[in-house]
Write an enzyme that holds these catalytic residues in place. Structure first.
Site, short mmCIF file in Angstrom:
data_model
loop_
_atom_site.label_atom_id
_atom_site.label_comp_id
_atom_site.label_asym_id
_atom_site.label_seq_id
_atom_site.Cartn_x
_atom_site.Cartn_y
_atom_site.Cartn_z
N ASP A 123 32.27 119.70 -65.23
CA ASP A 123 33.72 119.87 -65.32
C ASP A 123 34.11 120.61 -66.60
O ASP A 123 33.41 120.51 -67.61
CB ASP A 123 34.39 118.49 -65.28
CG ASP A 123 35.85 118.57 -64.88
OD1 ASP A 123 36.32 119.67 -64.52
OD2 ASP A 123 36.53 117.54 -64.95
N TRP A 129 37.63 125.72 -70.68
CA TRP A 129 36.83 126.55 -71.60
C TRP A 129 37.37 127.98 -71.60
O TRP A 129 37.53 128.59 -72.66
CB TRP A 129 35.36 126.53 -71.13
CG TRP A 129 34.41 127.27 -72.01
CD1 TRP A 129 33.68 126.76 -73.05
CD2 TRP A 129 34.07 128.67 -71.93
NE1 TRP A 129 32.92 127.73 -73.61
CE2 TRP A 129 33.13 128.93 -72.96
CE3 TRP A 129 34.46 129.72 -71.11
CZ2 TRP A 129 32.57 130.19 -73.17
CZ3 TRP A 129 33.92 130.98 -71.32
CH2 TRP A 129 32.99 131.21 -72.35
N SER A 167 33.67 120.82 -54.50
CA SER A 167 34.04 119.63 -53.72
C SER A 167 34.85 120.03 -52.48
O SER A 167 35.37 121.16 -52.41
CB SER A 167 34.87 118.68 -54.59
OG SER A 167 36.16 119.22 -54.79
N ASN A 187 38.09 121.33 -53.48
CA ASN A 187 38.18 122.62 -54.18
C ASN A 187 38.64 123.78 -53.29
O ASN A 187 39.04 124.83 -53.80
CB ASN A 187 36.84 123.00 -54.83
CG ASN A 187 36.53 122.19 -56.08
OD1 ASN A 187 35.37 122.01 -56.44
ND2 ASN A 187 37.56 121.69 -56.75
N TRP A 188 38.62 123.60 -51.96
CA TRP A 188 39.05 124.68 -51.06
C TRP A 188 40.50 125.07 -51.27
O TRP A 188 40.91 126.17 -50.92
CB TRP A 188 38.85 124.27 -49.59
CG TRP A 188 37.41 124.23 -49.16
CD1 TRP A 188 36.69 123.12 -48.81
CD2 TRP A 188 36.51 125.35 -49.01
NE1 TRP A 188 35.40 123.47 -48.47
CE2 TRP A 188 35.26 124.83 -48.58
CE3 TRP A 188 36.63 126.73 -49.21
CZ2 TRP A 188 34.15 125.65 -48.33
CZ3 TRP A 188 35.52 127.54 -48.97
CH2 TRP A 188 34.31 126.99 -48.54
N ARG A 191 41.99 125.62 -54.02
CA ARG A 191 42.19 126.48 -55.20
C ARG A 191 42.55 127.89 -54.73
O ARG A 191 42.29 128.26 -53.59
CB ARG A 191 40.92 126.51 -56.05
CG ARG A 191 40.67 125.17 -56.72
CD ARG A 191 39.63 125.26 -57.80
NE ARG A 191 39.47 123.97 -58.43
CZ ARG A 191 38.83 123.76 -59.57
NH1 ARG A 191 38.28 124.76 -60.21
NH2 ARG A 191 38.74 122.55 -60.08
N ARG A 229 29.06 113.32 -66.74
CA ARG A 229 30.27 114.08 -66.46
C ARG A 229 30.71 114.76 -67.74
O ARG A 229 30.84 114.10 -68.78
CB ARG A 229 31.37 113.19 -65.90
CG ARG A 229 32.63 114.01 -65.60
CD ARG A 229 33.63 113.31 -64.73
NE ARG A 229 34.65 114.28 -64.35
CZ ARG A 229 35.38 114.24 -63.26
NH1 ARG A 229 35.22 113.26 -62.41
NH2 ARG A 229 36.27 115.18 -63.00
N GLU A 277 23.68 104.66 -64.51
CA GLU A 277 24.33 104.64 -65.82
C GLU A 277 25.25 105.85 -65.86
O GLU A 277 24.89 106.93 -65.40
CB GLU A 277 23.27 104.81 -66.93
CG GLU A 277 22.32 103.65 -67.07
CD GLU A 277 23.00 102.39 -67.61
OE1 GLU A 277 24.02 102.51 -68.32
OE2 GLU A 277 22.51 101.29 -67.30
#
Ligand code: FPP
Length: 233
Positions: A10, A15, A55, A58-59, A61, A178, A197
């Protein structure tokens, strides 16, 4: 050392924004992190690496970004095919692969096939992936078998569900990383991450490279894993 590490990559957009670049530039730099982490995982002896690349959500977007991501994926396969084969890395995918553009599906299928013959490491890319959809599909497959009498409902166990997921032969991830600070699972491997974990870092994915990966492994090694029992170390 964990045998299987799963990562939610992510922060590509943030960025890029910080640098006044397009979101796609963030994804391009993110693809460089994919390569760096793949190499680091191999060096560390992590046999399975699962990356959440796209994901089911995400389609929605902008088309330009979706197309850009699909192109990036195709380019990544073309550019790194030799490295996959020489480094004995097997490519596998999970998700609704039939929703991807035909050209991307073809490129994926070819490398999946080529890399399945002689391998030591496995990269699993989650594409148009959603964990609830995966579990629902497993429930449907099990129900079908029950309806035809192939399976007795009374014999259904957790293992039966596992056996009907996309990759029943892959061990569950022991560590889920993540990037970019969000404390969410985002419909990623909900069944498989039951005992994993969790490691969340503020580092954005394009900045997550070899050293950051080793830091996550180090943090994993510091934790006492209980599985509901008592700490053994
Ligand atoms: C999340 O950042 C990242 C993605 C949705 C795409 C991940 C894709 C890649 C790293 C490149 C291609 C992958 C492979 C396997 C070659 P975001 O856009 O949600 O970032 P934001 O939350 O900062 O907006």
């Amino acid at each position: 050392m964990p045998e299987h590490v799963a990562i939610i990559m992510d922060g590509n957009g943030r960025w890029a924004k910080q640098r006044g670049l397009s979101r796609l530039k963030g994804h391009e730099e993110g693809a460089r992190s994919v390569l760096a982490v793949l190499k680091a995982a191999k060096k560390a002896g992590v046999r399975f690496l699962t990356l959440y690349a796209f994901s089911t959500e995400n389609w929605i977007r902008p088309k330009e970004e979706v197309d850009g991501l699909m192109n990036l994926l195709a380019l990544f396969i073309d550019r790194h095919r030799r490295e996959f084969l020489e480094n004995k890395i097997r490519l596998r995918v999970i998700g609704q692969i039939d929703r991807l553009p035909g050209g991307v599906q073809k490129k994926l299928a070819k490398l999946i096939d080529q890399s399945a013959k002689d391998y030591e490491y496995t990269l699993i890319v989650a594409l148009s992936y959603g964990s609830r959809a995966e579990i629902a599909a497993a429930a449907k497959a099990i129900a079908r078998k029950a309806a035809t009498g192939e399976l007795d409902p009374e014999t259904i166990t957790e293992e039966t569900v596992t056996q009907h997921l996309y990759l029943p032969d892959v061990p569950d991830p022991e560590l889920m990383i993540r990037t970019s600070g969000e404390l969410r699972l985002s419909n990623f491997l909900l069944w498989q991450l039951s005992y994993a974990e969790l490691y969340v870092t503020e580092v954005l994915w394009p900045d997550f490279r070899e050293d950051e990966f080793y830091q996550a492994l180090e943090a994993f090694n510091q934790r006492g894993r209980r599985f509901g029992g008592v700490v053994t170390h």
